[in-house]
Design a protein around this motif. Structure first.
Motif, PDB file in Angstrom:
ATOM      1  N   LYS A   1       0.836  -1.208   0.000  1.00  0.00           N
ATOM      2  CA  LYS A   1       0.000   0.000   0.000  1.00  0.00           C
ATOM      3  C   LYS A   1       0.869   1.256   0.000  1.00  0.00           C
TER       4      LYS A   1
ATOM      5  N   GLN B   1       2.373   1.586  -3.461  1.00  0.00           N
ATOM      6  CA  GLN B   1       1.371   2.019  -4.442  1.00  0.00           C
ATOM      7  C   GLN B   1       0.981   3.487  -4.254  1.00  0.00           C
ATOM      8  N   SER B   2       0.912   3.941  -3.023  1.00  0.00           N
ATOM      9  CA  SER B   2       0.555   5.348  -2.776  1.00  0.00           C
ATOM     10  C   SER B   2       1.664   6.284  -3.261  1.00  0.00           C
ATOM     11  N   ARG B   3       2.896   5.835  -3.212  1.00  0.00           N
ATOM     12  CA  ARG B   3       4.004   6.654  -3.703  1.00  0.00           C
ATOM     13  C   ARG B   3       4.057   6.689  -5.237  1.00  0.00           C
TER      14      ARG B   3
END
Length: 141
Positions: free
Chosen positions: A134, A137-139
């Protein structure tokens, strides 16, 4: 391969610890008059090693259905029960039906505990992996 080896080592140590506790409890109940030498320390790792070795019935190169997994786990349990009860019978330690029954149930409980502890470890590892995923993916997005 490394993951399988780590799983086997974890299973071995959990199994050995549970067997040691089991042998202590059952020994105090059924054979309180017996004392052992240092060679008795080799019994739990021996049973732990063979139990993990018998886990080879659980491995498959293809994805197994739930039914197949449960069947293989049941077969694994039967192999371990046969080993423990057979060796106790051969040494003359199976003295009566109550001891036989308690030993068989105790082996099943240890079997279940090992799988529960391994599952807890794998679950924690999967949760850490998902958290890292997560974050990654957020980066990216």
């Amino acid at each position: 391969m490394k993951s399988k080896l780590v799983d086997m080592m974890m299973s071995f140590f959990i199994c050995t610890a549970c067997i040691t506790i089991l042998e202590g409890i059952i020994g105090r109940i059924f054979f309180p008059q017996l004392t052992f030498g240092y060679e008795a320390f080799f019994s739990p790792p021996f049973f732990g090693f063979l139990s993990v070795l018998f886990s080879i019935v659980n491995y498959s190169k293809k994805e197994l259905s739930i039914r197949q997994v449960l069947f293989r786990r049941f077969l694994h349990l039967l192999l371990i029960e046969g080993l423990v009860l057979g060796l106790n019978y051969m040494t003359g330690a199976l003295s009566d039906f109550l001891f036989f029954f308690v030993l068989a149930v105790s082996v099943a409980v240890v079997f279940i505990l090992v799988y529960v502890f391994v599952w807890i470890g794998e679950r924690a590892s999967a949760m850490r992996f998902n958290e890292q995923l997560k974050i990654y993916q957020s980066r990216q997005g």
